[in-house]
Design an enzyme around this catalytic site. Sequence first.
Site, PDB file in Angstrom:
ATOM      1  N   ARG A  55       6.209   7.823  77.085  1.00 53.39           N
ATOM      2  CA  ARG A  55       6.785   6.892  78.077  1.00 53.39           C
ATOM      3  C   ARG A  55       7.052   7.531  79.435  1.00 53.39           C
ATOM      4  O   ARG A  55       6.790   6.943  80.468  1.00 53.39           O
ATOM      5  CB  ARG A  55       8.080   6.317  77.524  1.00 53.39           C
ATOM      6  CG  ARG A  55       7.908   4.909  77.029  1.00 53.39           C
ATOM      7  CD  ARG A  55       9.173   4.140  77.077  1.00 53.39           C
ATOM      8  NE  ARG A  55      10.300   4.918  76.613  1.00 53.39           N
ATOM      9  CZ  ARG A  55      10.884   4.762  75.434  1.00 53.39           C
ATOM     10  NH1 ARG A  55      10.432   3.868  74.603  1.00 53.39           N
ATOM     11  NH2 ARG A  55      11.922   5.495  75.087  1.00 53.39           N
ATOM     12  N   LYS A 163       4.982  12.388  58.077  1.00 55.37           N
ATOM     13  CA  LYS A 163       6.019  11.847  57.208  1.00 55.37           C
ATOM     14  C   LYS A 163       7.268  11.549  58.037  1.00 55.37           C
ATOM     15  O   LYS A 163       7.366  12.110  59.121  1.00 55.37           O
ATOM     16  CB  LYS A 163       6.327  12.806  56.068  1.00 55.37           C
ATOM     17  CG  LYS A 163       7.140  14.051  56.503  1.00 55.37           C
ATOM     18  CD  LYS A 163       7.572  14.834  55.319  1.00 55.37           C
ATOM     19  CE  LYS A 163       9.018  14.622  55.010  1.00 55.37           C
ATOM     20  NZ  LYS A 163       9.945  15.569  55.620  1.00 55.37           N
ATOM     21  N   HIS A 193       2.868  18.789  55.256  1.00 60.00           N
ATOM     22  CA  HIS A 193       2.551  20.114  55.796  1.00 60.00           C
ATOM     23  C   HIS A 193       2.550  21.207  54.718  1.00 60.00           C
ATOM     24  O   HIS A 193       1.989  22.268  54.917  1.00 60.00           O
ATOM     25  CB  HIS A 193       3.463  20.470  56.983  1.00 60.00           C
ATOM     26  CG  HIS A 193       4.808  20.992  56.596  1.00 60.00           C
ATOM     27  ND1 HIS A 193       5.857  20.180  56.292  1.00 60.00           N
ATOM     28  CD2 HIS A 193       5.280  22.249  56.462  1.00 60.00           C
ATOM     29  CE1 HIS A 193       6.925  20.913  55.986  1.00 60.00           C
ATOM     30  NE2 HIS A 193       6.597  22.187  56.087  1.00 60.00           N
ATOM     31  N   GLU A 231      16.640  26.058  50.566  1.00 53.86           N
ATOM     32  CA  GLU A 231      16.779  26.294  52.006  1.00 53.86           C
ATOM     33  C   GLU A 231      18.209  26.695  52.296  1.00 53.86           C
ATOM     34  O   GLU A 231      19.142  26.082  51.768  1.00 53.86           O
ATOM     35  CB  GLU A 231      16.443  25.022  52.780  1.00 53.86           C
ATOM     36  CG  GLU A 231      14.997  24.611  52.636  1.00 53.86           C
ATOM     37  CD  GLU A 231      14.651  23.452  53.550  1.00 53.86           C
ATOM     38  OE1 GLU A 231      14.059  23.706  54.608  1.00 53.86           O
ATOM     39  OE2 GLU A 231      14.991  22.314  53.222  1.00 53.86           O
ATOM     40  N   ASP A 250      13.267  13.412  51.600  1.00 54.81           N
ATOM     41  CA  ASP A 250      12.850  14.417  52.580  1.00 54.81           C
ATOM     42  C   ASP A 250      11.935  15.468  51.953  1.00 54.81           C
ATOM     43  O   ASP A 250      10.995  15.943  52.602  1.00 54.81           O
ATOM     44  CB  ASP A 250      14.106  15.090  53.159  1.00 54.81           C
ATOM     45  CG  ASP A 250      13.784  16.051  54.287  1.00 54.81           C
ATOM     46  OD1 ASP A 250      12.969  15.679  55.154  1.00 54.81           O
ATOM     47  OD2 ASP A 250      14.344  17.166  54.312  1.00 54.81           O
ATOM     48  N   HIS A 255       6.789  17.099  49.353  1.00 54.58           N
ATOM     49  CA  HIS A 255       6.420  18.504  49.146  1.00 54.58           C
ATOM     50  C   HIS A 255       6.491  18.936  47.677  1.00 54.58           C
ATOM     51  O   HIS A 255       5.572  19.565  47.157  1.00 54.58           O
ATOM     52  CB  HIS A 255       7.317  19.419  49.977  1.00 54.58           C
ATOM     53  CG  HIS A 255       7.416  19.020  51.429  1.00 54.58           C
ATOM     54  ND1 HIS A 255       6.363  18.489  52.125  1.00 54.58           N
ATOM     55  CD2 HIS A 255       8.450  19.083  52.314  1.00 54.58           C
ATOM     56  CE1 HIS A 255       6.748  18.237  53.376  1.00 54.58           C
ATOM     57  NE2 HIS A 255       8.001  18.586  53.513  1.00 54.58           N
ATOM     58  N   LYS A 355      19.722  21.997  50.440  1.00 56.02           N
ATOM     59  CA  LYS A 355      20.110  22.618  51.716  1.00 56.02           C
ATOM     60  C   LYS A 355      21.353  23.471  51.469  1.00 56.02           C
ATOM     61  O   LYS A 355      22.142  23.186  50.550  1.00 56.02           O
ATOM     62  CB  LYS A 355      20.455  21.549  52.751  1.00 56.02           C
ATOM     63  CG  LYS A 355      19.324  20.575  53.064  1.00 56.02           C
ATOM     64  CD  LYS A 355      18.349  21.141  54.060  1.00 56.02           C
ATOM     65  CE  LYS A 355      17.337  20.096  54.487  1.00 56.02           C
ATOM     66  NZ  LYS A 355      16.168  20.681  55.150  1.00 56.02           N
TER      67      LYS A 355
HETATM   68  C1  BG6 Z   1      10.353  19.139  56.216  1.00 56.16           C
HETATM   69  C2  BG6 Z   1      11.719  18.592  55.956  1.00 56.16           C
HETATM   70  O1  BG6 Z   1       9.368  18.230  55.791  1.00 56.16           O
HETATM   71  O2  BG6 Z   1      10.196  20.365  55.509  1.00 56.16           O
HETATM   72  C3  BG6 Z   1      12.792  19.598  56.320  1.00 56.16           C
HETATM   73  O3  BG6 Z   1      11.899  17.395  56.707  1.00 56.16           O
HETATM   74  C4  BG6 Z   1      12.535  20.913  55.651  1.00 56.16           C
HETATM   75  O4  BG6 Z   1      14.077  19.111  55.983  1.00 56.16           O
HETATM   76  C5  BG6 Z   1      11.112  21.366  55.896  1.00 56.16           C
HETATM   77  O5  BG6 Z   1      13.449  21.864  56.177  1.00 56.16           O
HETATM   78  C6  BG6 Z   1      10.787  22.605  55.074  1.00 56.16           C
HETATM   79  O6  BG6 Z   1       9.545  23.078  55.449  1.00 56.16           O
HETATM   80  P1  BG6 Z   1       9.206  24.632  55.376  1.00 56.16           P
HETATM   81  O7  BG6 Z   1       7.782  24.715  55.791  1.00 56.16           O
HETATM   82  O8  BG6 Z   1      10.149  25.318  56.297  1.00 56.16           O
HETATM   83  O9  BG6 Z   1       9.442  25.035  53.942  1.00 56.16           O
END
Ligand code: BG6
Length: 509
Positions: A55, A163, A193, A231, A250, A255, A355
Amino acid sequence: MICRLDTARRRIEPCTLVILGASGDLTARKLIPALYHLFRDRQMPAGFRVVGLARREKTDESWRAELREALGRFSRSQPVDEDVWRAFAANVFYCPGNLTEPSSYVRLESRLEAVSPPELRQNRLFYFAIPPSQFRAAAEQLHRAGLLVREGDPGWQRIVVEKPFGHDLASAQALNGDLTQFAHEQQIFRIDHYLGKETVQNILMFRFSNSVFEQVWKREMVDHVQITVSEKLGMGGRGAYYEEAGALRDMVQNHLLQVLALVAMEPPVSLEAEAVRDEKVKLLKSIRLPQAGDGARQVVRGQYLRGIVEGQPQPGYREEERVHPDSNVETYVALKLFIDNWRWSGVPFYVRTGKCLPLSASEVRVQLRPTPNVLFAAACGPRLDPNALTLRLQPDEGITLRFNGKIPGASVGVRPVRMHFSYDAEFGAYTPEAYERLLLDAIAGDATLFIRRDEVETAWQIADAVRAGWEGKPLQDEEFYAAGTWGPDAADKLLAQGGHRWRHPEPVK
Ligand code: BG6
């Protein structure tokens, strides 16, 4: 012997990458650094353009300056090579526009025509770095402007979507329905990813190119499997997003289930995208859905309270910025899943993520069945440590096989020892970002590492069944855990029921 599977069939054609949502965080943190590295490593197509749409009013020059500054902060290689950057940036252009306004797409079209030399043809990758609520409008407008499907044109047009892809099965189905009104499924590349990570891709290579491990990958040999993605960080400013998501949406829906699918799927008939994705979908469909009432026997959720992580005080989740003070959103999930197929019948797959745990690490631990303990019981007690194979996905990437060995000396003593493979030691510090691989695959039209429509929907079906067990129920005292610990006690009980215990990832030495 080194064997490369993909170079022959990949076609990296000249093309234009159009980033919708060009002013956002993802563009600056991930996309531009990934493209810069691909360019530096001579992996980009011979001709390419990057056109950003957002934008705010900006010129090509001011956008390039912003991106250069961001690269200084987010690039995995420092310092940035100025010559390489200049050569790369000469291909980068900006087009101001509003995602919902048809006139913006008319402007985009003429900008694309103006900046793209003929050899780029109509080869275009539209990267949706925008909130999912805008996916439909963007696809519709691209379609209306004739940018998405160009009948009779020899080029290709693809969409990459980030996502979260929906927030439950119904919304994912609706989103799929929306997108496929304007583009074919073959044009849609849904990103996870984790699939761009080398170590995650290696799961298939490891399983299907080593007879020694392939032989044990079955219920007769495997006692149980643990998949951990822990994490140490808390919200880091993402409270508002996380309030809508939670750990299940999430991390688990995407993942963790992807990693589980790769660990447990049957061998595909080939490494073609559809063959691999067929097997992943089959596997996901064989996961037994937790039933209402299974509660603590299969599902544990948790939320962190204030605590200490790596020596630093950490506020509780409910004290985080833009989090409701009575929030019931889960920051931790542990599941005991069963795969109802021939290979895995009866083998528990324990999956957990959270987390504010003590450290950040992702790993898969395959624990094998114990041997009959008839010889060493007198000397070593009723249980010998079972053999285990750990695939460490990050950090400190590697694979460790744990087995028992004799303690040197005159007495009979046995203790676990390890054989270890380290990526760094073997291959050097080769650390391309997941986005580099995924962008390149999308340009090449290789969908293997992207999520297919039925796959994303099946994963939501699993996540929805898990969530149904706690939906509408406030968190109970035993569901909280102190930041810096390994989650609520109930997660230990989940494994204890089956005579198991969590093996926590080890810190990087
Ligand atoms: C993301 C999540 O998809 O993956 C995050 O939204 C998370 O909350 C992240 O921290 C973890 O990815 P990686 O590559 O750091 O393990």
